[in-house]
Design an enzyme around this catalytic site. Sequence first.
Site, PDB file in Angstrom:
ATOM      1  N   HIS A   1       2.246 -15.951 -38.096  1.00  0.00           N
ATOM      2  CA  HIS A   1       2.926 -14.935 -37.275  1.00  0.00           C
ATOM      3  C   HIS A   1       2.327 -13.544 -37.482  1.00  0.00           C
ATOM      4  CE1 HIS A   1       6.268 -17.616 -36.061  1.00  0.00           C
ATOM      5  NE2 HIS A   1       6.151 -18.113 -37.273  1.00  0.00           N
TER       6      HIS A   1
ATOM      7  N   TYR B   1      10.455 -17.542 -47.347  1.00  0.00           N
ATOM      8  CA  TYR B   1      10.380 -16.277 -46.617  1.00  0.00           C
ATOM      9  C   TYR B   1      10.587 -15.077 -47.547  1.00  0.00           C
ATOM     10  CZ  TYR B   1       9.813 -18.187 -41.965  1.00  0.00           C
ATOM     11  OH  TYR B   1       9.285 -18.801 -40.858  1.00  0.00           O
TER      12      TYR B   1
ATOM     13  N   ASN C   1      11.638 -19.915 -32.957  1.00  0.00           N
ATOM     14  CA  ASN C   1      10.468 -19.951 -32.086  1.00  0.00           C
ATOM     15  C   ASN C   1      10.920 -20.059 -30.638  1.00  0.00           C
ATOM     16  OD1 ASN C   1       8.483 -19.815 -34.107  1.00  0.00           O
ATOM     17  ND2 ASN C   1       8.429 -22.027 -34.357  1.00  0.00           N
TER      18      ASN C   1
END
Length: 557
Positions: free
Chosen positions: A92, A415, A180
């Site tokens: 990303h 993350y 997404n």
Amino acid sequence: MNSPRRAVSLVLNVRPLGNRSKMTNPHDEQLQKQKEAQPTPHRMTTSNGAPIPNKNAVLTAGRRGPMLMQDVVYMDEMAHFDRERIPERVVHAKGAGAHGYFEVTHDISKYCKADMFSKVGKQTPMFIRFSTVEYNLDVRPSHFPLSSGGESGSADTARDPRGFAMKFYTDEGNWDLVGNNTPIFFIRDPILFPNFIHTQKRNPQTHLKDMNAMWDFFSLRPESTHQMMFLFSDRGTPNGYRILYEYGNQSNRYVRFMNGYGSHTFKLVNANGEPVYCKFHFKTNQGIKCLSASDAGRLTGEDPDFSIRDLFDAIERGDYPQWNMFLQENTVVSIDNIEVMTFDQAEKWKFNPFDVTKVWPHGEFPLIPVGKFVLNRNPQNYFAEVEQSAFCPAHVVPGIEFSPDKMLQGRLFSYTDTHFHRLGPNYIQLPINCPFRSRPHNTQRDGAACLYSQGGAPNYHPNSFNGPVDVAAVKDSAWKVTGDVDRFNTHDDNNFDQPRDFWLKVGNMTPFWTRVIVIDWWRISYRLSRIASHSSSIAPLTTSNRCTLTCTRRRAN
């Protein structure tokens, strides 16, 4: 080398920005708007605020002499310049962002106690980041633009999923929904994710994209079939992010939108402590339209920042993009939705409802209206607000909890860990990430770039000096877990029923979809044969559906 006359001509042809006629693209007017907003220049200073007498020359011993070590103006400038870049996102990396608001349009308190859903009409500020992801597609360049692996300098028009990451600044803390533009994913076990991404990156020796690695991995992990079929459909190359694009001097506008999905299964809990499982859907209110392979290939060379530019210009014009929550019936104004499933249904369902390679059939689990979000403000600084924005599925608020989805569980760790690497341990104190509507009160202290130290409050718990206390009312819902502790390989877990449905139902509804697939028919045939050599469960797809693919190919020709 240009002649002196030519050099003078070039200089004379440069006109001040203020003398130009009005520009048509808002992004071209940014500097002029900045000048108008700042009519009187600030004085030039060093990073510590001291005024600079001359920013056009270094400090030297004589006109031709060497630089002096005491030139702290140069040192200050260069030392910071050497550190301007932070590590690029592994996935990303290329993206655009915008601010907006979410508004509740339907009451879902029977499902969820989250304060942001507490009443119809309630608005919550939000930030969203769209991005290309990572994928290195095995296609012929004459037909499809080749993905650049989601690198920061790659094109916006690659055949690739798009990241759809949302941050809601609620009164109970920030809620990050990190999804997404597809409701499914390539793999269902997080231990495969680093290896999957390696196949999309560059070959460790040649530093080139390696199609053999990518297709080898997909052939050995047949659960990727569903996502790959989606990706090679017409929706594989969204027309931007918002998306409205006006190319060159043409008057035709191509209005392109894409949906967004939380993808994973989540758990909603109401005020009575009653839980249900859910999936989040974000439907564009102008339908879905995507770039053809030829247009995407052309724009890859002519306008690689096409989506970023378009989103910025649309918002500057006041043409605000909107996504809403809606019922499954496709009404004129579409609405963002959730699907819900009870615990009893999840236990008895015909497939694993926590498998992110599968969708929940809308016939059994219709969409339920929730609200809408509108993007109405561009970032003031791309680096500060888009590049430093950090989203994490672990960031939830009371009423929204996690399911046993393995990919979701894996992301809860990864993350935050990558944000610590990219931005430091206090990344959540950056203005774009901080929960400004719910100030944190805890025992976390110090670390690099600490902006909010919580003053003299006790840095330990429990304590007797009025430090922060527990909030029993937001206790997580209780749930039972049973089973043997083991590593369960889900390689052959019902991989082809939904891809078959996608081909037979969705493909028939989209005539051009079949032509997209069969352009690279020989590659699909190769992939199916590879899958067949590794899985006994391929028979239903390679017999009945191969016949369908072959017939479709003939019709397309």
